[in-house]
Design a protein around this motif. Structure first.
Motif: not given
Lengths: 105, 105
Positions: A67-88
């Protein structure tokens, strides 16, 4: 990203679409390997308050955001590195973040 | 970046170099408009603990960082938007961050 002790299975596209349908404002990247969302708040205090709540959940899940934050904004990225993609776990954290942001109950 | 109520003056290169000489690990960008540093910790808890300390200082200074976190790494960029470059506030926050990271007393 870190993962839970239990090995998480990489979700297929149909499962991802199904999970995304239950969320608002999250985008899937072209390779279906991560989801992203930009959260906007009224102030830095509110943005960091959100980050603090989300951090506690992330640590409990042993699954952490990029995640990246500047002042009132937060940009989030989620994934599961070990699974090589998205998990539950990614969707669990996404929902917890929406809740931390006051966007769902 | 936010700024203090008092208008901050953009620092000249000589003043920037003088301030940088008192810091460790901070890089100046090519246009002399921002300084950056990557902080590495042993865990997410330590990284976010650092961010929490730094956030409280930032709010007190009314001067906030741009920062990115993934697990135990925190990438920070500081500048003063309204001054179009670096001001004393950036170096004040940089020092407070080094302190929050336990790198200086």
């Amino acid at each position: 990203m870190e993962h839970d002790d239990m090995k998480q299975e990489k979700l297929e596209r149909s499962a991802i679409d199904s999970q995304l349908a239950g969320l608002a404002g999250w985008s899937l990247d072209d390779g279906w390997t991560s989801i992203s969302k930009t959260f906007k708040f009224a102030s830095f205090v509110e943005a960091f308050g959100f980050m603090t709540k989300a951090a506690l959940v992330a640590e409990k899940l042993n699954h952490h955001p990029e995640w990246f934050n500047v002042y009132s904004r937060v940009e989030v990225k989620l994934n599961t590195h070990d699974a090589g993609g998205l998990t539950e776990l990614d969707f669990k954290l996404a929902k917890a973040m929406d809740k931390a942001a006051g966007q769902i109950d």
